[in-house]
Design an enzyme around this catalytic site. Sequence first.
Site, mmCIF file in Angstrom:
data_model
loop_
_atom_site.group_PDB
_atom_site.id
_atom_site.type_symbol
_atom_site.label_atom_id
_atom_site.label_comp_id
_atom_site.label_asym_id
_atom_site.label_seq_id
_atom_site.Cartn_x
_atom_site.Cartn_y
_atom_site.Cartn_z
ATOM 1 N N SER A 63 1.108 7.347 -2.655
ATOM 2 C CA SER A 63 1.417 5.949 -2.431
ATOM 3 C C SER A 63 0.284 5.160 -1.776
ATOM 4 O O SER A 63 0.293 3.938 -1.804
ATOM 5 C CB SER A 63 2.667 5.851 -1.555
ATOM 6 O OG SER A 63 2.425 6.438 -0.277
ATOM 7 N N SER A 95 0.511 11.607 -0.466
ATOM 8 C CA SER A 95 0.025 10.224 -0.581
ATOM 9 C C SER A 95 -1.313 9.916 0.060
ATOM 10 O O SER A 95 -1.839 8.820 -0.108
ATOM 11 C CB SER A 95 1.061 9.265 -0.019
ATOM 12 O OG SER A 95 2.117 9.157 -0.932
ATOM 13 N N LYS A 114 -3.203 1.180 5.893
ATOM 14 C CA LYS A 114 -2.069 1.196 4.956
ATOM 15 C C LYS A 114 -0.926 0.360 5.528
ATOM 16 O O LYS A 114 -0.616 0.464 6.720
ATOM 17 C CB LYS A 114 -1.626 2.644 4.726
ATOM 18 C CG LYS A 114 -0.570 2.813 3.632
ATOM 19 C CD LYS A 114 -0.273 4.289 3.400
ATOM 20 C CE LYS A 114 0.799 4.502 2.336
ATOM 21 N NZ LYS A 114 1.151 5.926 2.172
HETATM 22 N N1 GLN Z 1 4.535 10.909 -4.488
HETATM 23 C C1 GLN Z 1 5.423 11.462 -3.509
HETATM 24 C C2 GLN Z 1 6.696 10.654 -3.473
HETATM 25 O O1 GLN Z 1 6.837 9.814 -4.276
HETATM 26 C C3 GLN Z 1 4.764 11.489 -2.164
HETATM 27 C C4 GLN Z 1 4.725 10.186 -1.502
HETATM 28 C C5 GLN Z 1 4.085 10.216 -0.148
HETATM 29 O O2 GLN Z 1 3.402 11.156 0.215
HETATM 30 N N2 GLN Z 1 4.356 9.181 0.625
HETATM 31 O O3 GLN Z 1 7.550 10.853 -2.682
#
Ligand code: GLN
Length: 494
Positions: free
Chosen positions: A152, A176, A77
């Site tokens: 994400s 994410s 990532k």
């Molecule tokens: N979808 C969540 C957010 O927008 C979690 C994102 C993540 O785990 N990086 O913050």
Amino acid sequence: MIEKSATQMAAALQSGELTSVELTKAHLARIDEVDDKVKAFLHVDKEGALKQAENVDARRKAGEKLSPLAGVPLALKDVMVQKGIPTTCGSKMLEGWRPPYDSTVVARLKSAGIIILGKTNMDEFAMGSSTENSACFPTHNPWDLTRIPGGSGGGSSAALAAFEAPLAIGTDTGGSIRQPAAVTGTVGVKPTYGGVSRYGLVAFSSSLDQAGPCARNVLDAAYLHEVIGGYDPLDSTSINAPLPPLVQAAKNASVTGMKIGVIKELQGEGYQAGVLKRFNEGLEELAKLGAEIVEVSCPNFEYALAAYYLIAPSECSSNLARFDAMRYGIRTGEGSAEEVMNATRELGFGKEVKRRIILGTYALSSGYYDAYYGSAQKVRTLISRDFEQAFTKADVLVSPTAPTTAFKIGEKSNDPIAMYLNDIATIPTNLAGVCGISIPSGLAEEDGLPAGFQIMAGAMKDDLLYQVGAALEAALLSKWGAPILSGAPKLGAK
Ligand code: GLN
């Protein structure tokens, strides 16, 4: 070969049936073939990957004892720094930046001989649930190219489901790793907070961020977790204790006599019928394997999303202050330092990142701090207590990973609240610092798309995730068969 598991690939490398150069070339060819459709990668490091593979092959030939996953490729990532390789976090702000050092996760991957193929797409600075917030382009779900791969870390999960890589690294601040795993039919683990080093992981919300393994099956994830996990003196929040035996737990794969707690609050309204159906079938399988299914209540989980959307933006507003046009990232504009800073942040950050910075700055401002940030921190304590209570009644807790299967690209991009609701079942784990895994539970009947089954365990009990996860995976595999439970059978067939 690219459709095999990482463990099978490793065995073929060990027996001399295959070289790492061949395996790496096969994955690079697959990326060439499908990534213009899937768009999982932001950067493919062909030369670097082949060099690493040659090196592993040479060491193996010389009779060196290598670590179990040596020579197997991986997708990283783009929030994790790798020396000399562009790291953008899916943001314009970091365009052109090549980090001068390796994150601890990357250093450990390299020393285990794991081949890093390249950097995967993500929501900008890991803020989002669909990978549509990437400043570069959206990633497409290999099961249905018109749909999101989750976020994400959608790039990492899409790469797994499309057989572009057998292993990947994700980060999970509120879901994410697990939500993208759920909607792509892959496996993702959010380790216990402090279980995997954050050194060299570009910070979003430091008290929630956690890197973890992504794979197409539970055992592969356990092997990868053992490579990246464990104490790191470079991260002050790293837990100074040995990791529990994860691979052994995945191989043990037994739930006989265990208590599995179904969280009452994480089902029902808002959850897709087909997702719940597969979840309930998963429970039946666990019961057949000899587990006792009990219901537990975590009444404060109702406030988890609200608390998260105060705490995460607050920490992000502080963490992202470093992108000030002077020290990190791009610089644009003319005039005073303040004018240059304004112009740079205006150009460099996307809409969602700006929304979070504004929200967080507001929540932390004097006069509002206690009412917003202070209250959210208290709710966080209540959520930890809910977990503590629940873990007195059950060894692990379970829920669907995400309320729905993958939605259409563009469907929720103008509705932040609808987007935030994707993480309703994953966020409590981050707030409490405990661990969770998502494994595929099968395809939902309405749309034929993958659904996820989440297992949660207490801090430093990550071994239980693998033990229960592997048991359930084996049962579901015999029910559904391999193509359903290990990556998209036919790319974009739907
Ligand atoms: N979808 C969540 C957010 O927008 C979690 C994102 C993540 O785990 N990086 O913050």
